[in-house]
Design a protein around this motif. Structure first.
Motif, PDB file in Angstrom:
ATOM      1  N   LEU A 348       0.813  -1.215   0.000  1.00  0.00           N
ATOM      2  CA  LEU A 348       0.000   0.000   0.000  1.00  0.00           C
ATOM      3  C   LEU A 348       0.853   1.275   0.000  1.00  0.00           C
ATOM      4  O   LEU A 348       0.579   2.211  -0.763  1.00  0.00           O
ATOM      5  CB  LEU A 348      -0.954  -0.018   1.192  1.00  0.00           C
ATOM      6  CG  LEU A 348      -2.272   0.645   0.928  1.00  0.00           C
ATOM      7  CD1 LEU A 348      -3.252  -0.309   0.270  1.00  0.00           C
ATOM      8  CD2 LEU A 348      -2.860   1.184   2.207  1.00  0.00           C
ATOM      9  N   PRO A 349       1.919   1.332   0.828  1.00  0.00           N
ATOM     10  CA  PRO A 349       2.752   2.545   0.761  1.00  0.00           C
ATOM     11  C   PRO A 349       3.370   2.759  -0.633  1.00  0.00           C
ATOM     12  O   PRO A 349       3.495   3.901  -1.087  1.00  0.00           O
ATOM     13  CB  PRO A 349       3.851   2.276   1.806  1.00  0.00           C
ATOM     14  CG  PRO A 349       3.213   1.344   2.792  1.00  0.00           C
ATOM     15  CD  PRO A 349       2.303   0.476   1.974  1.00  0.00           C
ATOM     16  N   ILE A 352       0.701   4.221  -2.836  1.00  0.00           N
ATOM     17  CA  ILE A 352       0.473   5.640  -2.508  1.00  0.00           C
ATOM     18  C   ILE A 352       1.560   6.510  -3.137  1.00  0.00           C
ATOM     19  O   ILE A 352       1.282   7.556  -3.736  1.00  0.00           O
ATOM     20  CB  ILE A 352       0.421   5.832  -0.973  1.00  0.00           C
ATOM     21  CG1 ILE A 352      -0.877   5.232  -0.417  1.00  0.00           C
ATOM     22  CG2 ILE A 352       0.546   7.310  -0.587  1.00  0.00           C
ATOM     23  CD1 ILE A 352      -0.923   5.117   1.097  1.00  0.00           C
ATOM     24  N   SER A 371     -13.652   2.525  -6.990  1.00  0.00           N
ATOM     25  CA  SER A 371     -13.525   1.384  -6.097  1.00  0.00           C
ATOM     26  C   SER A 371     -14.463   0.278  -6.552  1.00  0.00           C
ATOM     27  O   SER A 371     -15.649   0.510  -6.768  1.00  0.00           O
ATOM     28  CB  SER A 371     -13.857   1.823  -4.672  1.00  0.00           C
ATOM     29  OG  SER A 371     -13.642   0.751  -3.804  1.00  0.00           O
ATOM     30  N   ASN A 376     -11.084  -7.046  -3.701  1.00  0.00           N
ATOM     31  CA  ASN A 376     -10.424  -6.628  -2.467  1.00  0.00           C
ATOM     32  C   ASN A 376      -8.961  -6.274  -2.676  1.00  0.00           C
ATOM     33  O   ASN A 376      -8.403  -5.465  -1.950  1.00  0.00           O
ATOM     34  CB  ASN A 376     -10.535  -7.723  -1.409  1.00  0.00           C
ATOM     35  CG  ASN A 376     -11.921  -7.774  -0.809  1.00  0.00           C
ATOM     36  OD1 ASN A 376     -12.629  -6.783  -0.806  1.00  0.00           O
ATOM     37  ND2 ASN A 376     -12.306  -8.930  -0.309  1.00  0.00           N
ATOM     38  N   SER A 377      -8.326  -6.915  -3.641  1.00  0.00           N
ATOM     39  CA  SER A 377      -6.917  -6.636  -3.883  1.00  0.00           C
ATOM     40  C   SER A 377      -6.717  -5.153  -4.152  1.00  0.00           C
ATOM     41  O   SER A 377      -5.806  -4.513  -3.613  1.00  0.00           O
ATOM     42  CB  SER A 377      -6.412  -7.465  -5.067  1.00  0.00           C
ATOM     43  OG  SER A 377      -5.083  -7.142  -5.352  1.00  0.00           O
ATOM     44  N   PHE A 378      -7.576  -4.593  -4.970  1.00  0.00           N
ATOM     45  CA  PHE A 378      -7.510  -3.164  -5.239  1.00  0.00           C
ATOM     46  C   PHE A 378      -8.152  -2.350  -4.120  1.00  0.00           C
ATOM     47  O   PHE A 378      -7.610  -1.356  -3.657  1.00  0.00           O
ATOM     48  CB  PHE A 378      -8.236  -2.838  -6.559  1.00  0.00           C
ATOM     49  CG  PHE A 378      -7.326  -2.679  -7.739  1.00  0.00           C
ATOM     50  CD1 PHE A 378      -6.583  -1.525  -7.911  1.00  0.00           C
ATOM     51  CD2 PHE A 378      -7.201  -3.674  -8.686  1.00  0.00           C
ATOM     52  CE1 PHE A 378      -5.736  -1.369  -8.998  1.00  0.00           C
ATOM     53  CE2 PHE A 378      -6.352  -3.532  -9.774  1.00  0.00           C
ATOM     54  CZ  PHE A 378      -5.628  -2.374  -9.935  1.00  0.00           C
ATOM     55  N   SER A 379      -9.354  -2.765  -3.718  1.00  0.00           N
ATOM     56  CA  SER A 379     -10.228  -1.855  -2.961  1.00  0.00           C
ATOM     57  C   SER A 379      -9.874  -1.691  -1.488  1.00  0.00           C
ATOM     58  O   SER A 379     -10.073  -0.599  -0.934  1.00  0.00           O
ATOM     59  CB  SER A 379     -11.686  -2.322  -3.074  1.00  0.00           C
ATOM     60  OG  SER A 379     -12.088  -2.318  -4.415  1.00  0.00           O
ATOM     61  N   ALA A 380      -9.391  -2.756  -0.850  1.00  0.00           N
ATOM     62  CA  ALA A 380      -9.130  -2.652   0.595  1.00  0.00           C
ATOM     63  C   ALA A 380      -7.982  -1.674   0.825  1.00  0.00           C
ATOM     64  O   ALA A 380      -6.859  -1.913   0.385  1.00  0.00           O
ATOM     65  CB  ALA A 380      -8.785  -4.022   1.165  1.00  0.00           C
ATOM     66  N   GLY A 381      -8.283  -0.592   1.474  1.00  0.00           N
ATOM     67  CA  GLY A 381      -7.249   0.406   1.754  1.00  0.00           C
ATOM     68  C   GLY A 381      -7.333   1.640   0.883  1.00  0.00           C
ATOM     69  O   GLY A 381      -6.574   2.596   1.080  1.00  0.00           O
ATOM     70  N   GLN A 382      -8.261   1.637  -0.072  1.00  0.00           N
ATOM     71  CA  GLN A 382      -8.302   2.780  -1.001  1.00  0.00           C
ATOM     72  C   GLN A 382      -8.690   4.097  -0.328  1.00  0.00           C
ATOM     73  O   GLN A 382      -8.276   5.165  -0.785  1.00  0.00           O
ATOM     74  CB  GLN A 382      -9.255   2.488  -2.165  1.00  0.00           C
ATOM     75  CG  GLN A 382      -8.618   1.623  -3.242  1.00  0.00           C
ATOM     76  CD  GLN A 382      -9.574   1.291  -4.354  1.00  0.00           C
ATOM     77  OE1 GLN A 382     -10.777   1.166  -4.120  1.00  0.00           O
ATOM     78  NE2 GLN A 382      -9.069   1.138  -5.562  1.00  0.00           N
ATOM     79  N   LEU A 383      -9.477   4.021   0.740  1.00  0.00           N
ATOM     80  CA  LEU A 383      -9.853   5.285   1.405  1.00  0.00           C
ATOM     81  C   LEU A 383      -8.632   5.935   2.062  1.00  0.00           C
ATOM     82  O   LEU A 383      -8.493   7.162   2.072  1.00  0.00           O
ATOM     83  CB  LEU A 383     -10.976   5.036   2.414  1.00  0.00           C
ATOM     84  CG  LEU A 383     -12.344   4.789   1.751  1.00  0.00           C
ATOM     85  CD1 LEU A 383     -13.320   4.119   2.709  1.00  0.00           C
ATOM     86  CD2 LEU A 383     -12.942   6.086   1.225  1.00  0.00           C
ATOM     87  N   LEU A 384      -7.740   5.099   2.572  1.00  0.00           N
ATOM     88  CA  LEU A 384      -6.496   5.645   3.128  1.00  0.00           C
ATOM     89  C   LEU A 384      -5.612   6.180   1.995  1.00  0.00           C
ATOM     90  O   LEU A 384      -4.996   7.248   2.123  1.00  0.00           O
ATOM     91  CB  LEU A 384      -5.737   4.566   3.922  1.00  0.00           C
ATOM     92  CG  LEU A 384      -4.426   5.037   4.547  1.00  0.00           C
ATOM     93  CD1 LEU A 384      -4.672   6.033   5.668  1.00  0.00           C
ATOM     94  CD2 LEU A 384      -3.630   3.848   5.096  1.00  0.00           C
TER      95      LEU A 384
END
Lengths: 437, 395
Positions: A348-349, A352, A371, A376-384
């Protein structure tokens, strides 16, 4: 501004495509013919995935590459996936899981027909390149249950710490040497020739160079391409069955010439409704598109003069723009590094950082995230991701939601509202910057 | 049967476990840390991490399995869309609300893309904490997946040694393996006891005792299991006319305790399950002699549980662990309880159902979230399942 609501029964008007898009379409059609002609040609088929697609290796064994994700996309674009998804759910698959998988399984239940109307051949081998997506593993276990064919696991470790370690590469090379290659030799009856692999890899590099040039042409103003909606056409050959072929070299050369020409004439991208008008907004987009309403989705952008100058989705089959090239001098290591580096295998970092850099390098107005409900591979964490990119770039970000190939999750009015609000936000931000100056 | 001389009642042991379960501030772990200077706590999420390595570093392994149905998620929902399961959002809530502020490290095992991505989020959100995505091999050859895994374990040993300020030795690892071997033996005994006499060891009690192992030092947890087993052996409890079922799909996000209780109230004795697999992931003792990391790796490759997060290379073997569990425990059916939006459990479910169908084993399925409150539909479904087994499955 008006949006045409396209339903499966709506007759669509003629679509404008540039020459490279038509050429790409011909290539894809030829590949589907090659696949469905397997009963006559006697060729064998390897099913595999786009991220971690080892097309050069597959070609070394004279196998024909079949990519279930691409088939699901085709069914989405042709408005068949909705029925297929429902069929899979009738067979007991959960409404919560990946709609690519359900589209594929539903398609099999409904006759397994390719876009050319002919039946897909059963795969001789499922090459489970387990790269950047947990679902891949279950998907091919599900297909194995159906086809009862050999399945080869190639496990790509995740770049959790943002780097490729020697242990990861060695593990992958060893899997290639001692599991993948011997099994492909046995299944295909073709002996592995590493020099043949090197030749294919050399060809890959040429196409990769031209693809990168095309993608980076979006740094110009106006951008001559749309790097998301148009980009999906551009990545088709290299992410699919053509990487490492002369056809791919020719296509990307052709594409580059075309884009150079557009650039020389100061033209923006070609859209389904013809040349795009004035470029008003430059966006970076994170996440896959919706395919069931692809044109309608795209139209919401180009009607407003919004062009996507960089996208993460066009990096799921390789992050060539960050410098990776297949290396013919290290044929197996380079395949390993390719798999390890694809976008969905990045932490994720890293994602970003990549998106923040895109916003800066392409002088974008901000980040838009599409989203996907069932990815989930893409979407989990997208809000962060959204908040972090906003913080780092000082540019506004926005969030819309849809699905890959399930039409039930495409809400045109919601998306359009959010996009319009987003464009207003960009305008306000610009006005604020002007008054501050 | 393990002996306990302190004469505790099962209810006393369960009450202690319940207190630990209810404590969302992890007081026991905080107190352990505060009891001696320099102590460290390393958290881990489902499905499996080699807790021996944390223990060998003199640290407390702390299992984090979400916030359950008592945690009000305020901040966590701002990080996740509605179509993502609940465990990451409640785990974020635990972190953001300061409930995990004493945790020095977090391990995120390879189970699914949500937990995988959460590892990156944790790095961003809690930069002072040691964070590691703990990858495991999907290739089970000693010389391929085994070598890779030994190197991954070595990196973890090195990192945790740096965290405590002193390298972890092989002797420390061997001692910890021995301690965990004993704990796993006791957990296996507990499961065997319940399979034999489920009315003496209700599923909710077994779960609470097992769950205590996520927050207690392993030595204390082993003592707790011994106490419970001794009490459960001693105390006669009424036997209900329940059917016997295997509960599966519950390996990550935890079902509410009420859900487990509801199954038994509805007429289903749980005689096996895949709850808290970390407590019995390795199915046999890990050898003490020789290279401890090699031993842990070989145990992972060849003597570990089957579950959706692991690739099964042999089609014929797919799902057979469930059939074997049914036979081993004398179960009469299987209940699939899967968390909403759980890729591993939900993608796996149709394959397992096909295997059960071929084996003539009845099953039902439903979904839950860790904060599901309404148990009536589940009770009705489980009750009907139990009735149908009793009425129609008799020889």
């Amino acid at each position: 501004m008006s949006t045409v609501f396209v339903t499966p029964k709506t007759k669509t008007k003629e679509v404008n495509k540039d020459a490279s898009m038509l050429k790409q379409k011909e290539m894809m059609a030829a590949h589907y013919d090659r696949l469905t002609n397997v009963p006559q040609s006697g060729a064998k088929v390897a099913a595999t995935f786009v991220p971690g697609n080892l097309n050069e290796l597959i070609m070394c064994f004279d196998l024909v590459n079949n990519l279930p994700e691409v088939n699901a996309i085709q069914n989405g674009l042709r408005r068949l996936s909705g029925g297929y998804v429902l069929e899979a759910e009738k067979l007991g698959h959960s409404e919560d899981v990946c709609t690519y998988v359900k589209s594929d399984i539903g398609m099999m239940a409904k006759g397994n027909l390719a876009p050319n109307g002919k039946k897909f051949p059963d795969p001789d081998v499922l090459l489970l390149s387990y790269t950047g997506c947990f679902t891949f593993m279950k998907w091919f276990e599900l297909l194995r249950e159906q086809y009862k064919c050999e399945t080869i696991m190639l496990h790509t470790p995740y770049m959790g710490d943002g780097k490729i370690t020697p242990n990861m590469t060695e593990y992958m090379v060893k899997q290639l040497k001692e599991e993948v290659i011997p099994k492909l030799e046995r299944i295909s009856g073709v002996k592995f020739d590493i020099d043949r692999l090197r030749e294919y890899l050399k060809k890959s590099v040429k196409a990769e160079d031209d693809l990168v040039w095309v993608l980076q042409s979006a740094k110009n103003k106006p951008s001559p391409i749309d790097a998301y909606f148009g980009g999906i056409y551009y990545i088709g050959p290299i992410f699919g069955a053509f990487r490492g072929t002369d056809d791919a070299i020719e296509y990307y050369k052709f594409l580059r010439d075309e884009v150079e020409d557009r650039l020389a004439h100061g033209q923006g991208p070609v859209t389904p409704d013809g040349d795009m008008g004035k470029e008003r907004y430059r966006l970076v987009v994170e996440g896959p598109p919706n395919y069931t309403n692809f044109r309608q989705f795209w139209k919401m952008f180009y009607d407003e003069g919004a062009v996507v100058v960089a996208s993460s989705y066009t990096k799921v089959g390789g992050v060539y723009d960050l410098g990776f090239r297949h290396d013919p001098d290290k044929p197996l290591e380079t395949l390993a590094e390719y798999c390890l580096g694809v976008y969905t295998n990045r932490s994720l970092p890293m994602r970003i950082e990549m998106l923040s850099n895109y916003v800066k390098d392409y002088d974008a107005d901000g980040l838009l995230i599409n989203s996907i409900k069932s990815c989930n591979s893409f979407s989990a964490g997208q809000l962060l991701i959204m908040r972090e990119v906003e913080k780092r770039t000082g540019k506004p970000a926005a969030f819309v939601e849809s699905d890959l190939v399930d039409p039930r999750y495409f809400s045109a009015a919601n998306i359009k509202n959010r996009l319009e609000s987003y464009f207003q936000m960009i305008e306000q931000k610009r006005a604020g910057a002007r008054s501050a100056a | 049967m393990a002996a306990s001389l302190n004469g505790l009642k099962a209810a006393d042991v369960v009450a202690q476990a319940q207190r630990l379960f209810d404590d969302l501030s992890f007081t026991a772990a905080r107190e352990w840390k505060a009891a001696a200077p320099g102590r460290k706590v390393v958290g881990y999420m489902p499905i499996y991490v080699p807790r021996e390595i944390i223990h060998a570093g003199g640290m407390l392994p702390l299992g984090i399995v979400g916030g359950g149905d008592q945690l009000e998620v305020i901040h966590g929902d701002a990080y996740y869309q509605s179509y993502i399961c609940r465990i990451p959002r409640s785990t974020i809530e635990l972190g953001v609300s300061g409930r995990l502020d004493f945790v020095d490290g977090m391990l995120f095992p390879s189970i699914c893309d949500v937990i995988r991505n959460l590892s990156g989020m944790w790095k961003m959100m809690f930069p002072s904490v040691y964070v590691r995505y703990f990858d495991v091999p999907q290739n089970y050859r000693d010389d391929i997946g085994g070598n890779y895994y030994v190197n991954e374990l070595s990196e973890l040993v090195r990192d945790l040694g740096e965290l405590r300020g002193k390298p972890i030795t092989h002797d420390e690892l061997r001692q910890s393996i021995a301690v965990y071997n004993e704990n796993r033996r006791l957990v296996r005994q507990l499961y065997a006891f319940r399979a034999e006499r489920p009315w003496q060891a209700p599923a909710a009690e077994v779960y609470l005792v097992l769950r205590a192992g996520l927050v207690l030092p392993v030595e204390q947890h082993s003592a707790m299991i011994r106490d419970y087993l001794a009490a459960a052996e001693r105390e006669e409890r009424p036997r209900r006319d329940n059917c016997r079922i295997v509960l599966t799909g519950v390996f990550c996000e935890q079902p509410p305790l009420n859900l487990i209780k509801s199954l038994e109230l509805a007429g289903c004795y749980v005689v096996d399950d895949d709850l808290l697999l970390v407590t019995r992931w390795l199915t046999a003792d890990v050898p003490i002699e020789g290279d401890p990391l090699q031993n842990l790796a070989l145990a992972f490759l060849h003597q570990s549980e089957s579950t959706a997060a692991k690739y099964e290379p042999d089609l014929k073997e797919k799902g057979q662990h469930l059939v074997r569990a049914v036979k081993r425990t004398g179960a009469e059916g299987v209940i699939f309880a899967c968390p909403s939006f759980c890729d591993p459990a939900l993608l796996e479910r149709p394959m397992l159902q096909h295997v059960l169908k071929d084996a003539g084993i009845p099953y039902i399925a439903f979904k839950y979230a860790e904060n599901s409150g309404q148990m009536q539909p589940i009770r009705e479904q489980a009750g009907t399942f139990s009735d149908s087994i009793k009425l129609w499955s008799a020889p």
